[in-house]
Design an enzyme around this catalytic site. Structure first.
Site, mmCIF file in Angstrom:
data_model
loop_
_atom_site.group_PDB
_atom_site.id
_atom_site.type_symbol
_atom_site.label_atom_id
_atom_site.label_comp_id
_atom_site.label_asym_id
_atom_site.label_seq_id
_atom_site.Cartn_x
_atom_site.Cartn_y
_atom_site.Cartn_z
ATOM 1 N N ASP A 75 0.907 -1.058 0.018
ATOM 2 C CA ASP A 75 -0.214 0.153 0.254
ATOM 3 C C ASP A 75 1.348 1.048 -0.550
ATOM 4 O O ASP A 75 2.515 0.989 -0.253
ATOM 5 C CB ASP A 75 -1.037 -0.189 1.273
ATOM 6 N N GLU A 116 -10.519 6.551 4.266
ATOM 7 C CA GLU A 116 -10.166 6.092 5.630
ATOM 8 C C GLU A 116 -9.029 7.174 6.192
ATOM 9 O O GLU A 116 -8.290 8.019 6.096
ATOM 10 C CB GLU A 116 -8.481 5.429 4.161
#
Length: 884
Positions: A448, A649
């Site tokens: 990520d 997020e």
């Protein structure tokens, strides 16, 4: 993933540095300029920086003239071209070529002329070679871009499409230098290379990505194709010509691209309980993504959301791992079943994310000022396998997902005591041991966004830039294969090179990573077709895809309450429509839409719920007042559309930080309760009108327990995307309500987290709850067809049904229905229909107050049983509610 913000081996290696240097020098070389007395200035440039020619072919190099004022040339402009010295040998690999191009006065700005460089065929197998071309303008013009011609590699086994993928991979891997290999393991962000694309060649980048909101200018499908192809041209200027792979987050449609179809988020698709619909949605997404030149999607999210306070809850299909695993058909939508469409114009590489446990972290353990995102999953190995690994097991073994993205989160095993969590990106046990060895992933893992920067490195000096050597070593040795280093690609590469040289990262680990990456690139057909064509741009936002998005929006709607059959509405109803989200397509779409965190307001072209109502019910009288300040006189039905503003997020965590750079409405505190203004609108409208319908547009349940008594019909609309007419379709009965809750709807905030299977389970609405507006008997009859199986025929007998076509709730009828569920002749459609009418009856009993005390748990457990492929058990649980 986060966005941006703000031949023999020695021959290959000898040519690597020279080839990249030639490309860099030519693309950035100084221009020749002289002054011109006229106010009009003239520039001359190669139309594109890199041209390719196969042996026996030719390169037609285009030179473009541009005027500062856009007017035709006031005077003639000429430019002299000449081949120079690169890695190709003049007189052997290509003929020395020179000449002059003249643009006569009056030539339009933007006009192009071409010269040709022919390349003879020498029959030798060899890597790619460079032929720099020098452009020199006559007085009065300036050269702004020089071209280079690449003579393609040829005759090498890895270039032979007739050979098997594994043989091609082995041949190419054996020709690669360490720099080549590390380059393949590196992914940089668009913004880091867009201004100087030669960095793609210099760093040998295996991949480039766009984070949320990282877009070309203008943000059009055509501009995306041009961007990707430009970067690809530099990747193909290296000796081995390994194509780069562009990646993007297209999590509910191609959300970064203006004009793309915006589908409902996963939570709404989970509510549909329709794996085929999910596959269709992701197939349409793949077609739009590939049409813009991008062959890799960082989706689907196969997280299991176990806490509504998580700001990514809407990216999850459900709180039940069994349902999430069923929705892994998204992988087939992207790649084609069995990876059959990877090389097709409507296929892309899928990424199952975030492995594993990102939706199962504990509140209060979040990273930095996040309250839960990137936190710690405290669990034992058995529960982790049952809840968090199950969807990934399905994605790999049943659907062949091509790549996986590890989670930012950590795992803390209870077996050795709580307090020693391990970051997933450093977890060799779970990445190499479980995912690659036990589950059998043959694809590759991509980290990520800067994820290894979060790994602990006690040996790093204070203030050491990230990533550190220890972080790089830990990430690579844990088993991640490609590293998303958006703006630190060069540092990552140097550190990894040093680690390999020192023996702290083995060449075997490097080769394993690169082998996996190359395998995907060959499967995608990138070596044969590295450039994206521009003939499929019409796929983006097509009418067919928008129609699919509309249907998906309709199927995602969950009817929680329907007192007095308030829904569906009459086509000529007199409606008072209120609420800030009724005419706000940004709120309707949610996060990951044009920006990482999304945008409130008129963010993109689409159909709001207000516009959808006017389209679907043109005879209805609609008075719209966002804040309910307009008079309600003349209306007999109130429809209130409220909920959450967009988030993603971290910033979507309940109690998390405010998004200070987002649109003003998005700065509101994130909560499971409606905002005060939304509550006031609900109260005002429901008090003023005899019938009140409330639509909650949100990424997670919203607490409305204290207002429920004043609401006649309550709808969980989730985040329906860009086609608000799909919501209107079910409001007015064009389509029936069929959705079911993919998440438990809590009664109070104190109950959170609350999930199916909990021992103390008393929610406001259980997992799997969803009222329907289509006649139950019609469903069963439709599933049975002209010649229904005997058990279905027995159930269809007139005496088994109420006048309103709902199932009779007597024990004998329920027993007949249960037998139909397990009878050999009952089809899957028949079982679904029978379970739906049993669920109707169970919900009716619960609404009437006659259900047993554990009715909520029984309904939720029944839905879980259905998802696990146990219809008989599901029916038995529902029967306990009906007759218990």
């Amino acid at each position: 993933m986060r966005p941006r913000f703000p031949s023999p081996h020695h021959v290959v290696r000898r040519r690597v540095a020279g080839l990249a240097a030639a490309v860099l020098a030519v693309s950035l070389g100084p221009a020749q300029a002289t002054s011109r007395p006229s106010a009009q200035t003239v520039t001359v440039a190669a139309q594109q920086p890199v041209y390719r020619a196969a042996e026996g072919g030719q390169a037609a190099v285009a030179v473009v003239v541009t005027t500062s004022d856009g007017s035709p040339l006031a005077a003639p402009a000429s430019v002299r071209y000449a081949t120079g010295s690169g890695t190709a040998t003049a007189g052997v690999d290509f003929p020395v070529t020179d000449g002059t191009l003249t643009f006569p006065a009056g030539s339009a700005s933007g006009s192009a002329q071409r010269f040709t460089l022919a390349v003879p065929r020498d029959g030798a197998a060899e890597t790619a070679e460079t032929v720099p071309v020098s452009l020199r303008a006559a007085a009065g013009a300036t050269v702004t871009r020089q071209p280079v011609v690449i003579i393609d590699a040829n005759g090498l086994p890895y270039l032979d499409a007739g050979l098997g993928v594994e043989r091609r991979v082995a041949d190419l891997l054996g020709r690669m230098s360490l720099a080549d290999k590390i380059g393949q393991m590196t992914q940089a962000e668009r913004a880091a290379v867009a201004k100087d694309p030669s960095l793609v060649a210099q760093w040998r980048l295996g991949s480039v990505l766009s984070g949320g909101g990282s877009v070309p200018t203008p943000n059009t499908p055509a501009a995306w194709v041009q961007l990707v192809n430009t970067l690809q041209s530099y990747a193909l200027s290296t000796p081995l010509q390994i194509p780069m792979i562009y990646g993007i987050d297209a999590v509910h449609g191609h959300g970064n691209v203006s004009g793309a179809t915006i589908f409902p988020h996963n939570v709404g698709l989970g509510a549909s309980r329709d794996p085929a619909l999910v596959q269709d949605v992701y197939h349409a997404t793949a077609a739009e993504v590939r049409a813009t030149g991008i062959p890799w999607n960082f989706a689907p999210c196969l997280c299991v959301s176990r806490d509504e306070r998580w700001g990514r809850a809407y990216e999850s299909f459900a709180e039940d791992p069994a349902l999430v695993a069923r929705m892994a058909t998204a992988v087939d939508g992207l790649q084609g079943p069995g990876r059959s469409r990877l090389a097709a114009p409507d296929g892309v590489l899928a990424t199952a994310k975030h492995y594993a446990g990102d939706g199962d972290t504990e509140y209060g353990t979040g990273s930095g000022n996040y309250t839960i995102d990137q936190g710690v999953t405290v669990t034992d190995r058995a529960d982790f396998a049952r809840v968090d690994l199950a969807p990934f097991r399905a994605a790999v073994r049943e659907h062949g997902v091509g790549s996986v993205m590890p989670s930012f989160s950590s795992v803390d095993w209870t077996a050795d005591g709580v307090g020693n969590p391990v970051k997933m990106h450093a977890n060799r046990e779970l990445i190499t041991g479980v995912l690659k060895r036990d589950i059998g992933l043959d694809g590759f893992l991509v980290s990520d966004w800067e994820a290894i920067h979060q790994l602990p490195d006690p040996a790093a000096p204070a203030g050491e830039p990230k990533p550190t050597a220890g972080q790089v070593r830990a990430g690579v040795n844990a088993g991640t294969d490609m590293f998303m280093e958006p703006h630190t690609a060069a540092r990552f590469q140097q550190l990894l090179r040093d680690e390999v040289t020192a023996g702290r990262v083995s060449t075997a680990r490097i080769d394993d990573a690169v082998r996996r990456i190359l395998r995907a690139k060959f499967a995608l057909g990138l070596f044969e077709h590295p450039y994206a064509p521009a003939d499929r741009l019409g796929e983006v936002g097509s009418a067919a895809h928008r129609a699919l998005a509309r249907r998906a929006a309709a199927q995602s709607q969950v009817l929680l309450k329907n007192r007095g059959h308030a829904l569906p509405l009459r086509p000529d109803a007199r409606i008072y429509l209120a609420g800030r989200t009724a005419d706000d397509i940004g709120n309707q779409a949610g996060g990951w839409t044009l920006d990482w965190q999304g945008r409130s307001g008129a963010a993109f072209a689409g159909t709001t719920i207000l516009a959808g109502i006017r389209e679907v019910a043109p005879r209805a009288t609609v008075t719209f007042s966002a804040d309910a300040s307009a008079p309600t006189a003349g209306a007999d039905i109130g429809v209130v559309v409220v909920g959450e503003t967009p988030y993603a997020e971290g910033y979507g965590d309940v109690g998390g930080p405010a998004c200070t750079w987002c649109t003003p409405p998005q700065a509101e505190p994130k909560s499971l309760s409606l905002q005060p203004g939304d509550r006031a609108v609900v109260d005002k409208v429901c008090a003023a009108l005899p019938t009140c319908v409330v639509l909650l547009v949100s990424g997670r349940p919203q607490l409305v327990t204290d207002q429920l008594g004043d609401i006649d019909a309550l709808v969980a609309s989730w985040l329906p995307g860009g086609e608000g007419a799909g919501v209107a379709d079910v409001l007015f009965g064009r389509r029936p309500f069929t959705g079911r809750l993919p998440m438990t709807w809590p009664r109070t905030a104190d109950q959170v987290p609350i999930n199916v299977g909990d021992t103390d389970y008393r929610p406001l609405f259980p997992y799997g709850w969803g009222l329907r507006t289509d006649p139950g008997r019609d469903r069963v009859a439709s599933a049975g067809g002209a010649n229904p199986a005997p058990t279905l025929a027995a159930l269809l007998a007139p005496g088994r049904w109420q006048p309103d076509a709902t199932l009779r709730a007597d024990a004998d009828t329920v027993d007949v229905a249960r037998r139909a569920l397990t009878a050999p002749g009952t089809t899957a459609a028949g079982r679904d229909a029978v379970l739906s009418v049993l669920r109707d009856a169970a919900q009716a009993r619960a609404e009437a107050g006659g259900a047993p005390p554990r009715w909520a748990a029984l309904i939720a457990d029944a839905d879980h049983a259905e998802a696990t492929g146990a219809p008989g058990r599901s029916g038995a649980l529902l029967a306990q509610v009906i007759t218990g």
